[in-house]
Design a protein around this motif. Structure first.
Motif, PDB file in Angstrom:
ATOM      1  N   HIS A 187       0.353  10.707  -0.567  1.00 43.28           N
ATOM      2  CA  HIS A 187       1.605  10.726  -1.322  1.00 43.28           C
ATOM      3  C   HIS A 187       1.357  10.528  -2.819  1.00 43.28           C
ATOM      4  CE1 HIS A 187       3.019   9.687   2.811  1.00 43.28           C
ATOM      5  NE2 HIS A 187       3.962  10.544   2.484  1.00 43.28           N
ATOM      6  N   ASN A 188       0.091  10.606  -3.237  1.00 44.07           N
ATOM      7  CA  ASN A 188      -0.281  10.566  -4.654  1.00 44.07           C
ATOM      8  C   ASN A 188       0.180   9.298  -5.365  1.00 44.07           C
ATOM      9  OD1 ASN A 188      -1.520  13.192  -4.636  1.00 44.07           O
ATOM     10  ND2 ASN A 188       0.526  14.079  -4.654  1.00 44.07           N
ATOM     11  N   VAL A 189      -0.013   8.137  -4.713  1.00 42.56           N
ATOM     12  CA  VAL A 189       0.358   6.879  -5.350  1.00 42.56           C
ATOM     13  C   VAL A 189      -0.675   5.791  -5.057  1.00 42.56           C
ATOM     14  CG1 VAL A 189       2.846   7.300  -5.386  1.00 42.56           C
ATOM     15  CG2 VAL A 189       1.803   6.182  -3.405  1.00 42.56           C
ATOM     16  N   LEU A 190      -0.780   4.880  -6.000  1.00 38.50           N
ATOM     17  CA  LEU A 190      -1.498   3.623  -5.823  1.00 38.50           C
ATOM     18  C   LEU A 190      -0.469   2.515  -5.971  1.00 38.50           C
ATOM     19  CD1 LEU A 190      -3.993   1.721  -5.717  1.00 38.50           C
ATOM     20  CD2 LEU A 190      -4.213   2.044  -8.199  1.00 38.50           C
ATOM     21  N   ASN A 191      -0.248   1.752  -4.887  1.00 37.08           N
ATOM     22  CA  ASN A 191       0.745   0.679  -4.896  1.00 37.08           C
ATOM     23  C   ASN A 191       0.068  -0.665  -5.138  1.00 37.08           C
ATOM     24  OD1 ASN A 191       3.062   2.304  -4.288  1.00 37.08           O
ATOM     25  ND2 ASN A 191       2.339   2.439  -2.173  1.00 37.08           N
ATOM     26  N   LEU A 192       0.689  -1.485  -5.976  1.00 39.28           N
ATOM     27  CA  LEU A 192       0.205  -2.824  -6.272  1.00 39.28           C
ATOM     28  C   LEU A 192       1.144  -3.841  -5.634  1.00 39.28           C
ATOM     29  CD1 LEU A 192      -0.640  -2.464 -10.085  1.00 39.28           C
ATOM     30  CD2 LEU A 192      -1.996  -1.763  -8.106  1.00 39.28           C
ATOM     31  N   PHE A 193       0.568  -4.778  -4.863  1.00 44.17           N
ATOM     32  CA  PHE A 193       1.369  -5.771  -4.134  1.00 44.17           C
ATOM     33  C   PHE A 193       0.946  -7.195  -4.487  1.00 44.17           C
ATOM     34  CE2 PHE A 193       1.788  -2.089  -1.296  1.00 44.17           C
ATOM     35  CZ  PHE A 193       3.142  -2.127  -0.993  1.00 44.17           C
ATOM     36  N   LYS A 194       1.919  -8.094  -4.387  1.00 42.85           N
ATOM     37  CA  LYS A 194       1.680  -9.538  -4.455  1.00 42.85           C
ATOM     38  C   LYS A 194       2.246 -10.154  -3.162  1.00 42.85           C
ATOM     39  CE  LYS A 194      -0.188 -11.065  -8.401  1.00 42.85           C
ATOM     40  NZ  LYS A 194      -1.350 -11.986  -8.439  1.00 42.85           N
ATOM     41  N   PRO A 195       1.400 -10.381  -2.130  1.00 43.46           N
ATOM     42  CA  PRO A 195       1.909 -10.935  -0.865  1.00 43.46           C
ATOM     43  C   PRO A 195       2.349 -12.390  -1.032  1.00 43.46           C
ATOM     44  CG  PRO A 195      -0.270  -9.923  -0.612  1.00 43.46           C
ATOM     45  CD  PRO A 195      -0.034 -10.080  -2.069  1.00 43.46           C
ATOM     46  N   GLU A 196       3.356 -12.757  -0.254  1.00 37.51           N
ATOM     47  CA  GLU A 196       3.838 -14.134  -0.228  1.00 37.51           C
ATOM     48  C   GLU A 196       3.900 -14.600   1.227  1.00 37.51           C
ATOM     49  OE1 GLU A 196       7.612 -14.216  -2.163  1.00 37.51           O
ATOM     50  OE2 GLU A 196       6.896 -13.144  -3.940  1.00 37.51           O
ATOM     51  N   ASN A 197       3.238 -15.723   1.529  1.00 41.37           N
ATOM     52  CA  ASN A 197       3.242 -16.313   2.880  1.00 41.37           C
ATOM     53  C   ASN A 197       2.700 -15.345   3.932  1.00 41.37           C
ATOM     54  OD1 ASN A 197       4.655 -18.688   1.863  1.00 41.37           O
ATOM     55  ND2 ASN A 197       6.486 -17.407   1.840  1.00 41.37           N
ATOM     56  N   CYS A 198       1.620 -14.621   3.595  1.00 43.53           N
ATOM     57  CA  CYS A 198       1.109 -13.583   4.491  1.00 43.53           C
ATOM     58  C   CYS A 198      -0.264 -13.902   5.076  1.00 43.53           C
ATOM     59  CB  CYS A 198       1.048 -12.241   3.762  1.00 43.53           C
ATOM     60  SG  CYS A 198       2.673 -11.563   3.341  1.00 43.53           S
ATOM     61  N   ASP A 199      -0.719 -15.134   4.972  1.00 45.85           N
ATOM     62  CA  ASP A 199      -2.013 -15.487   5.557  1.00 45.85           C
ATOM     63  C   ASP A 199      -1.983 -15.244   7.059  1.00 45.85           C
ATOM     64  OD1 ASP A 199      -2.846 -16.238   3.077  1.00 45.85           O
ATOM     65  OD2 ASP A 199      -2.640 -18.398   3.414  1.00 45.85           O
TER      66      ASP A 199
END
Length: 350
Positions: A141-153
């Motif tokens: 889909h021609n994208v690079l997504n940047l994430f900041k996970p919260e409470n995902c351990d």
């Protein structure tokens, strides 16, 4: 900055603990120049492209881009080390940097390399900026997504599918930014690094010899030379391996490009005095792997989630697409593999 959206992953113990949230910081549009993954950027108000390079611990502009971007650089007192040799590093500061909706000001960046790159590619986007986030490469889909996970351990972050592959990231002291993982080739462990800046996957020829594939053998095909950021050319070959396993996924009859990864560099000097060995990586998993998979690099968990989406996992004779310089792509000819690879993936996870 407002977050684009948030994914909430359900938890069996939701009442006892807060739900896992994937807060998406930005979506960076990608374009393909062959197998180069290019981020559409605006630097000091000028449109440009940056090569997304998870194998680079720092972001770098090319010397030839300074006049176009209106920048002045000073000596940084260090060198740019690549598989094709070294060049002197300079340093400059970008007044503004825009990558999709992500914006920043007064971004200090290095300048290096003597090679002239295609079109308006002015440099590469390295881990000094990217390591702050979890990275999702969705090349389809021609994208690079940047994430900041919260409470995902401990939570599964492959949110796009119920079926996924998983590989743990190796922990290296003082080198968190490197995306290191262990793979198994012909039944033997190999230390690899996920390097989106490498157009194709590369293995060191000394390691290939240990695995039973000798570049000096008549059975091994000689390939076109490779070229790195410094503009020099190095010899390469094509080797065939019975099996290559990355986490849960196994590729049979894997064909890989082989080269002398460290013959030109030996010891790399960071700054003025500190020397570090460059021979601790056996192979670099390149953009060809990212094109054939959807990949979530969970630096927050030290894990990589990925799903196979079709096409060749590794390319050895050239990219499947070429860039026309105007953002469009067209098919390019490519010699077929002698034996097509077979990709084995696990059953969907319950």
């Amino acid at each position: 900055m407002l977050l684009a959206w948030t994914v909430v992953l359900a938890s069996a113990t939701a009442q006892a603990a807060p739900a896992c949230k994937l807060a998406q910081v930005a979506t960076i549009p990608l374009e393909l120049n062959g197998n180069q993954l290019l981020a559409s950027a605006t630097i000091n108000g000028k449109p440009a492209h940056l090569l997304v390079d998870t194998g680079a611990w720092m972001s770098i502009l090319n010397r030839s881009s300074l006049d176009y971007l209106g920048l002045h650089a000073v000596d940084a007192g260090s060198e740019l080390i690549g598989i094709d040799g070294s060049s002197r590093l300079l340093q400059t500061t970008m007044d503004t940097l825009e990558l999709g909706a992500w914006q920043s000001r007064d971004v200090r960046v290095y300048v290096g390399g003597y090679g002239k790159w295609d079109g308006d590619i002015v440099g590469f986007l390295g881990m000094d900026l990217l390591e702050r986030y979890d990275l999702e490469f969705d090349v389809a889909h021609n994208v690079l997504n940047l994430f900041k996970p919260e409470n995902c351990d401990g939570k599964v972050l492959a949110y796009w599918s119920d079926s996924y592959n998983l590989v743990e990231m190796e922990t290296m002291r003082g080198a968190r930014s490197r995306i290191r993982l262990a793979v198994t080739v012909n039944g033997q462990p190999v230390h690899a690094e996920l390097d989106s800046g490498a157009a194709i996957t590369l293995m060191d020829e000394t390691v290939a010899r240990r695995l039973g594939v000798d570049v000096n053998s008549d059975a091994v095909q000689k390939a076109d030379p490779l070229q790195g950021a410094n503009g020099f050319r190095i010899d390469s070959h094509i080797g065939v391996f019975d099996s290559l396993a990355i986490g849960d996924e196994t590729i049979r009859h894997a064909r890989l490009r082989l080269t002398d990864l460290y013959g030109r560099v030996g010891e790399a000097y960071v700054g003025s005095r500190l020397a570090t060995s460059q021979g601790d990586t056996d192979m670099y998993i390149g953009a060809d792997f990212l094109r054939s998979h959807r990949v979530y690099i969970a630096s927050s968990q030290r894990r990589i989630y990925f799903t196979y989406q079709g096409g060749p996992v590794f390319q050895v004779v050239g990219p499947a697409m070429v860039w026309n310089g105007d953002g469009s792509t067209a098919a390019a000819s490519s010699a077929p593999a002698a034996r097509p690879p077979v990709v084995e993936t696990p059953r969907p996870k319950e």
